[in-house]
Design a protein around this motif. Sequence first.
Motif, mmCIF file in Angstrom:
data_model
loop_
_atom_site.group_PDB
_atom_site.id
_atom_site.type_symbol
_atom_site.label_atom_id
_atom_site.label_comp_id
_atom_site.label_asym_id
_atom_site.label_seq_id
_atom_site.Cartn_x
_atom_site.Cartn_y
_atom_site.Cartn_z
ATOM 1 N N ARG A 67 37.920 40.177 47.837
ATOM 2 C CA ARG A 67 39.279 39.770 47.463
ATOM 3 C C ARG A 67 39.365 38.265 47.364
ATOM 4 O O ARG A 67 38.630 37.535 48.022
ATOM 5 N N CYS A 68 40.286 37.797 46.556
ATOM 6 C CA CYS A 68 40.533 36.366 46.403
ATOM 7 C C CYS A 68 41.106 35.824 47.706
ATOM 8 O O CYS A 68 42.073 36.376 48.234
ATOM 9 N N PRO A 69 40.538 34.736 48.235
ATOM 10 C CA PRO A 69 41.067 34.185 49.476
ATOM 11 C C PRO A 69 42.447 33.545 49.312
ATOM 12 O O PRO A 69 43.178 33.383 50.288
ATOM 13 N N ALA A 70 42.819 33.198 48.096
ATOM 14 C CA ALA A 70 44.113 32.551 47.874
ATOM 15 C C ALA A 70 45.247 33.560 47.721
ATOM 16 O O ALA A 70 46.289 33.438 48.361
ATOM 17 N N CYS A 71 45.053 34.572 46.893
ATOM 18 C CA CYS A 71 46.157 35.493 46.612
ATOM 19 C C CYS A 71 45.897 36.930 47.059
ATOM 20 O O CYS A 71 46.813 37.744 47.063
ATOM 21 N N GLY A 72 44.653 37.259 47.417
ATOM 22 C CA GLY A 72 44.341 38.596 47.903
ATOM 23 C C GLY A 72 44.093 39.631 46.826
ATOM 24 O O GLY A 72 43.937 40.809 47.128
ATOM 25 N N THR A 73 44.038 39.235 45.572
ATOM 26 C CA THR A 73 43.785 40.161 44.482
ATOM 27 C C THR A 73 42.342 40.656 44.533
ATOM 28 O O THR A 73 41.435 39.905 44.848
ATOM 29 N N LEU A 74 42.144 41.914 44.216
ATOM 30 C CA LEU A 74 40.811 42.493 44.173
ATOM 31 C C LEU A 74 40.030 41.903 43.004
ATOM 32 O O LEU A 74 40.511 41.889 41.866
ATOM 33 N N CYS A 75 38.828 41.403 43.300
ATOM 34 C CA CYS A 75 37.990 40.813 42.254
ATOM 35 C C CYS A 75 37.297 41.912 41.458
ATOM 36 O O CYS A 75 37.208 43.055 41.883
#
Length: 95
Positions: A67-75
Amino acid sequence: MLSTSEQAAWRNLEVQRMIAQCEFPAVRELFQTRWIDRSPEIEALLSSGPEHFFNTTCQRLESQLNRCPACGTLCRTARARQCPSCPHTWFDSAR
């Protein structure tokens, strides 16, 4: 992503579901003897019930997602270092 023991436990649950739906005693006996894994490791995974097995397995799998550390979106991939929804990149930081 499932471990070998988790795959066997999942197969046991699916076979038990098929046994419950089967109306032929000979087929049920065949499923019981040939397809159910009776190893102690599998029995331990399923000892607390199927719901507990599903929940713990899902939690373990979710913890492994990238996951993105900034927004938590699944990569998009497990090795991705660029967020698909925000401009954040983390190529230099080791995770």
